[in-house]
Write a protein that holds these residues in place. Structure first.
Motif, PDB file in Angstrom:
ATOM      1  N   GLU B  57       0.755  -1.411   0.576  1.00 10.61           N
ATOM      2  CA  GLU B  57      -0.022   0.536   0.165  1.00 10.61           C
ATOM      3  C   GLU B  57       1.087   0.710   0.532  1.00 10.61           C
ATOM      4  O   GLU B  57       0.025   2.667   0.254  1.00 10.61           O
ATOM      5  N   ARG B  61       3.265   3.966  -4.639  1.00 13.09           N
ATOM      6  CA  ARG B  61       3.290   3.580  -5.808  1.00 13.09           C
ATOM      7  C   ARG B  61       2.585   3.945  -6.880  1.00 13.09           C
ATOM      8  O   ARG B  61       1.989   4.119  -6.928  1.00 13.09           O
ATOM      9  N   LYS B  63       0.560   2.298 -10.294  1.00 13.29           N
ATOM     10  CA  LYS B  63      -0.562   0.598 -10.121  1.00 13.29           C
ATOM     11  C   LYS B  63      -0.498   0.159 -11.599  1.00 13.29           C
ATOM     12  O   LYS B  63      -0.397   1.023 -12.836  1.00 13.29           O
ATOM     13  N   ASP B 105      -8.294  -9.477  -7.240  1.00  9.95           N
ATOM     14  CA  ASP B 105      -9.126  -9.930  -6.304  1.00  9.95           C
ATOM     15  C   ASP B 105      -7.733  -8.878  -5.022  1.00  9.95           C
ATOM     16  O   ASP B 105      -7.166  -8.926  -4.465  1.00  9.95           O
ATOM     17  N   LEU B 106      -8.997  -7.438  -4.799  1.00 12.45           N
ATOM     18  CA  LEU B 106      -7.698  -6.460  -3.624  1.00 12.45           C
ATOM     19  C   LEU B 106      -7.864  -7.944  -2.557  1.00 12.45           C
ATOM     20  O   LEU B 106      -7.484  -6.866  -1.388  1.00 12.45           O
ATOM     21  N   LYS B 107      -8.825  -9.267  -1.827  1.00 10.51           N
ATOM     22  CA  LYS B 107      -8.212  -9.787  -0.681  1.00 10.51           C
ATOM     23  C   LYS B 107      -6.794  -9.867  -1.180  1.00 10.51           C
ATOM     24  O   LYS B 107      -5.911 -10.740   0.116  1.00 10.51           O
ATOM     25  N   CYS B 108      -6.389 -10.323  -2.265  1.00 13.75           N
ATOM     26  CA  CYS B 108      -4.396 -10.415  -2.187  1.00 13.75           C
ATOM     27  C   CYS B 108      -4.268  -8.803  -2.128  1.00 13.75           C
ATOM     28  O   CYS B 108      -4.152  -8.081  -2.912  1.00 13.75           O
ATOM     29  N   PRO B 109      -3.374  -9.119  -1.045  1.00 13.03           N
ATOM     30  CA  PRO B 109      -2.417  -7.368  -1.326  1.00 13.03           C
ATOM     31  C   PRO B 109      -1.572  -7.341  -2.010  1.00 13.03           C
ATOM     32  O   PRO B 109      -1.077  -8.174  -2.821  1.00 13.03           O
ATOM     33  N   GLY B 110      -1.914  -6.285  -2.800  1.00 18.65           N
ATOM     34  CA  GLY B 110      -0.960  -5.301  -3.842  1.00 18.65           C
ATOM     35  C   GLY B 110      -1.628  -5.716  -5.095  1.00 18.65           C
ATOM     36  O   GLY B 110      -0.967  -4.829  -6.007  1.00 18.65           O
ATOM     37  N   VAL B 111      -3.115  -6.467  -5.051  1.00 15.84           N
ATOM     38  CA  VAL B 111      -3.894  -6.813  -6.678  1.00 15.84           C
ATOM     39  C   VAL B 111      -4.680  -5.306  -6.225  1.00 15.84           C
ATOM     40  O   VAL B 111      -5.140  -4.958  -5.520  1.00 15.84           O
ATOM     41  N   GLU B 112      -4.519  -4.266  -7.211  1.00 15.07           N
ATOM     42  CA  GLU B 112      -5.262  -3.293  -6.825  1.00 15.07           C
ATOM     43  C   GLU B 112      -6.873  -2.648  -8.635  1.00 15.07           C
ATOM     44  O   GLU B 112      -7.588  -1.755  -8.038  1.00 15.07           O
ATOM     45  N   ASN B 128      -8.598   6.050 -11.220  1.00 18.60           N
ATOM     46  CA  ASN B 128      -6.935   6.162 -11.035  1.00 18.60           C
ATOM     47  C   ASN B 128      -6.205   7.259 -10.977  1.00 18.60           C
ATOM     48  O   ASN B 128      -5.562   7.896 -10.860  1.00 18.60           O
ATOM     49  N   ALA B 131      -6.789  11.182  -9.699  1.00 22.87           N
ATOM     50  CA  ALA B 131      -6.706  11.080  -8.392  1.00 22.87           C
ATOM     51  C   ALA B 131      -5.978  10.905  -8.123  1.00 22.87           C
ATOM     52  O   ALA B 131      -5.656  12.246  -7.410  1.00 22.87           O
TER      53      ALA B 131
END
Lengths: 322, 555
Positions: B57, B61, B63, B105-112, B128, B131
């Motif tokens: 996070e 970084r 994306k 899936d956002l369940k996996c850290p690093g997936v955006e 994104n 933003a």
């Protein structure tokens, strides 16, 4: 009783400008209906944070999702018929589904106007009677339908402070105020506008006013009706419904939506599980709407039984079965 | 990360193996689209994307948005290689309770981005990117989209939006593999032109038939078209895309679905099907058997090396081999770093610089500065100390390191400590000095023995055969263990470089097919051999494989 009228869209637009001044993370998106939705005022005040993506609702939803993923609070608005109906996939997959840890869904507020049959002259193609059903079955999505401009103003600010996806539906026409300026709104808590013990009328959106009118008439016949503004359809206020079931023994629901899958269904789901009592659902009778000039909108609503007279009749009917 | 060509190539290979591992264990998944974008993902992950795998996070970084979410194994495998999680996590792909879901899936850290429903990723990426601009952040958004996905109308809504808002902090890469779930894209919904027959490869090659770029240009985008399996082209395209301001950029990367595994290549069946576990070792051997053709331009017109470089590019050479001779280490002299510097501006194809010079340590910086991708020096003119200096200098400048040995020398003892970090070893199969000599036969034996020794010392680079390599012996050189092949007069000396390079490749492929059939036989006898052969349904490969199997006595 003559009520003051308020315009929901104007209330929404003003609330957005206030929010925009307080919070630079608020962004507003529109799809070529920004003058109509009164979001263009936000655009004039904060041009950098205002995105009109043209007549491209699917894109509207997913761009809003991307902004939200990067930390913005996105308000995306157009007519109700074009958002849940046209974009259920984008709403589900790019807003409601993406979750990380405690953050369920992305921080996008889908705020629509022109909900229900009271859209009037534009006809059946523009009268959405399915949006509550579509939106409330999507996990992580919250669904609210304010009854008047006061509620719109307060709830717009309210939902901006709560993380996660919201669907808020407004009506096209000016509507009579049913709330006082001091009324507070809490997501998940219905508001008892009139107390009574003989029957409950649970209403949402513009039908709240009809419910109050019906309750007045019934009072004259000696029937004391409880009237609840169920602006918060999901999460629904189970406590207030259980209490109503226990104390009044019957519930009539009113909505400007198909009786299948909508607010009435939501109430039935709760009550039948917790404390079953007779329920009658007033709403669109699984039929599409049709054109009606502004002055004829009551006739259109009447065709579907969405009138205070029908509420009155239904309360009497339900009492005869109790 | 900014890795060099070889390092990216190695990571891409490892990622491909993990895709096979994950999908074969899961019993489902999408290897085809993971392989078509393998080099694209490699260039993003290892040369352009800013990220911290230990702090997914991290606010600073970039994306990466994988819009073609079904190719999630291609994303997860690179995340493992990049260090987000252990490679063994791929074993849980698509399983209950795994963070490696069927689609990203956002369940996996690093997936955006939660991919899966197609056509959404570009809009989301624009959100994104907008933003990041609002926050005045130096965030770049890399979006990888499929060509079948381009059927979705939302893609074109997004295309207009990106142009309207001058979204230049986003690079969209189209994985143009010409295949979607039902069939070829040009049969289902043509992006270029409709395809009446099955001659996909002809369309792939014929630039006059490509219309996709025109579509995007007319939508207001900067369009760059490349061969999506050429690391140097993709990486260069990303740099160019990022440098264009005021408008969005798309890189149309022409790719091959299932690239690197012959039976999957260009085969719509492999859009969403997992390989059989029993064949995984054979597939891995195939993945390990990538090879490169490196024409040596000194075999051409020395007065017009610029044209020779062009001939190499037109001929689709993998590298351009540059023989630098100083007239001392070898009797002849050719050119020095000044020429290489001049040639560098003409192409992005890797320069495989072979220094046949005395005291290379004194000159090495010049050859780095000239733009070499790989620099090979001779063992005969180095010792442990000078090579150590060269080795470290090259590594710190992100240039690949090679060591060469003449026909009459073997790897010196001091080289042992460098073997595990060497990228290339050139085994000279002629006496260096001039072009057109015959291959010295005992080099086969020498290479085979060297290969055994190198494996024992954890060599992960490539052996390059240099000198007298022809169509007649390239197969045997490959069998010996060589993976890069320098061709002087046999390639550059010919009129049609493209044709001769194709013939060289086909010759190696024939040899490779034979080795793979042998591997299948070793693992599972005739039954596995037949299972392997039956997978090869595209073109005439199956007939050829049957022939090989019969010759080997397996059928």
């Amino acid at each position: 009783m003559s009520a003051e009228f308020g315009d929901m869209r104007t209330a929404y637009g003003s609330a957005l400008i206030e929010l925009g001044e307080q919070d630079k993370n608020i962004v507003v998106l529109g799809a070529d209906t920004t003058d109509s939705l009164k979001t263009s005022g936000f655009g004039k005040n904060f041009p950098d944070r205002f995105f009109n993506v043209g007549i491209a609702e699917a894109n509207l939803v997913s761009v809003a999702a991307g902004l939200a993923y990067s930390g913005k609070t996105s308000f995306a608005s157009t007519y109700a018929i074009f958002l849940p109906g046209r974009c259920v996939d984008q709403i589900r997959n790019s807003i409601a589904y993406p979750s990380r840890g405690e953050k369920k869904g992305l921080n996008v507020k889908l705020v629509t106007s022109h909900g229900g049959l009271s859209v009037g002259p534009d006809g059946g193609s523009h009268q959405t009677i399915e949006d509550i059903a579509i939106m409330r079955v999507i996990p992580n999505m919250k669904v609210i339908i304010p009854a008047d401009a006061i509620a719109v103003s307060k709830l717009t600010k309210n939902i901006s402070q709560i993380y996660g996806p919201f669907y808020m539906r407004m009506a096209r026409s000016k509507v009579p105020n049913v709330h006082s300026d001091s009324q507070e709104f809490e997501i998940g808590k219905g508001i008892t506008l009139r107390d009574g013990n003989d029957c409950t009328i649970a209403a949402t959106g513009i039908t709240v006013k009809m419910a109050l009118d019906a309750a007045d008439k019934l009072q004259q016949d000696g029937i004391s009706c409880r009237v609840i503004d169920c602006f918060t359809i999901k999460p629904i206020d189970k406590d207030i419904l259980e209490k109503a079931a226990r104390e009044t023994g019957g519930i009539v629901t009113c909505e400007e939506h198909n009786i299948m899958g909508g607010f009435g269904s939501a109430v039935s789901e709760v009550v039948s599980e917790i404390y079953p009592v007779p329920i009658r659902r007033i709403g669109a009778q699984d039929m599409f709407g049709e054109s009606a000039r502004d002055a004829e909108i009551p006739q259109l609503l009447e065709k579907h039984g969405i009138t205070s007279i029908n509420i009155e009749k239904t309360v009497k009917d339900i009492r005869s079965k109790q | 990360m900014g890795l060099n060509y070889y390092q990216i190539k190695k990571n891409v290979l490892q990622a491909r193996k993990l895709v096979i591992r994950g999908t074969s264990i899961a019993g489902s998944g999408h290897p085809g689209g993971s392989f078509s974008m393998a080099e694209i993902m490699g260039c993003i992950f290892y040369n352009h994307l800013k990220y911290d795998p230990k702090n997914p996070e991290w606010d600073g970084r970039d994306k990466l948005i994988l819009s073609k979410g079904h190719a999630s194994p291609g994303l997860f495998s690179n995340m493992a290689v990049a260090g987000y999680f252990e490679e063994s996590q791929l074993d849980t792909l698509r399983q209950f309770g795994s963070k490696l879901q069927g689609h990203p899936d956002l369940k996996c850290p690093g997936v955006e981005f939660c991919g899966g429903s197609l056509g959404i990723g570009l809009s989301y990426s624009i959100g994104n990117a907008l933003a990041a601009k609002l926050d005045q952040k130096d965030t770049h958004i890399f979006t990888v989209m499929g060509d079948g996905e381009s059927d979705e109308g939302q893609v074109w809504e997004a295309a207009m939006t990106a142009a309207k808002y001058n979204v230049d902090n986003l690079t969209l890469i189209l994985d143009r593999n010409f295949i979607q779930q039902d069939s070829y894209t040009e049969k289902i919904m043509p992006l270029d032109e409709s395809l009446d027959d099955n001659e996909l490869s002809e369309m792939w090659k014929d630039a006059s038939r490509w219309k996709t770029g025109d579509k995007w240009r007319s939508f207001g985008w900067n369009v760059i078209e490349v061969d999506g399996h050429r690391i140097e082209q993709v990486s260069d395209a990303i740099s160019r895309a990022k440098s264009v301001k005021g408008m969005p950029s798309i890189i149309i990367a022409r790719t091959i679905k299932g690239k690197a595994v012959e039976h999957m290549e260009d085969n719509p069946q492999w859009h969403g099907k997992a390989p059989a576990l029993s064949l995984v070792p054979v597939i891995n051997q195939e993945l390990d058997s990538q090879f490169m053709i490196a024409p040596s331009i000194i075999a051409g017109d020395m007065r017009n090396l610029e044209n020779e470089v062009k001939r190499c590019d037109d001929g689709r050479a993998d590298y351009i081999h540059l023989d630098v001779m100083d007239g001392q280490f070898v009797p002849n002299s050719t050119f020095d770093h000044t020429k290489i510097k001049e040639l560098r501006s003409l192409t992005v194809t890797p320069f495989d610089t072979h220094l046949m010079i005395n005291e290379p340590v004194k000159q090495i910086q010049n050859y780095i500065d000239a733009g070499s991708d790989i620099i090979t020096v001779h063992a005969e003119v180095c010792d442990e100390s000078s090579f150590g200096e060269i080795h470290d200098l090259l590594k710190s400048n992100k240039v690949s390191v090679g060591l060469a040995i003449n026909p009459d020398t073997s790897m010196p003892d001091w080289s042992k400590k460098f073997i595990s970090t060497l990228d290339q070893i050139i085994v000279m199969s002629v006496v260096p000095g001039k072009s057109g000599q015959k291959y010295i036969e005992n080099t086969h034996e020498k290479t085979k023995n060297l290969m055994i020794n190198l494996k024992e010392n954890d060599f992960t680079g490539y052996i390059e055969s240099d000198g007298g390599v022809t169509l007649d012996n390239i197969g045997e050189c490959f069998t010996d263990g060589a993976r890069a092949f320098v061709g002087g007069s046999a390639i550059i000396g010919q009129t049609d470089v493209r044709l001769v390079i194709r013939e060289f490749r086909n010759q190696v492929l024939r040899t490779r097919r034979k080795l793979l059939i042998q591997k299948a036989n070793e693992l599972g006898g005739t039954e596995l051999v037949n299972k392997w052969i039956d997978l090869h349904v595209i073109g005439k490969k199956k007939d050829e494989l049957h022939q090989i199997a019969m010759e080997l006595g397996y059928q």
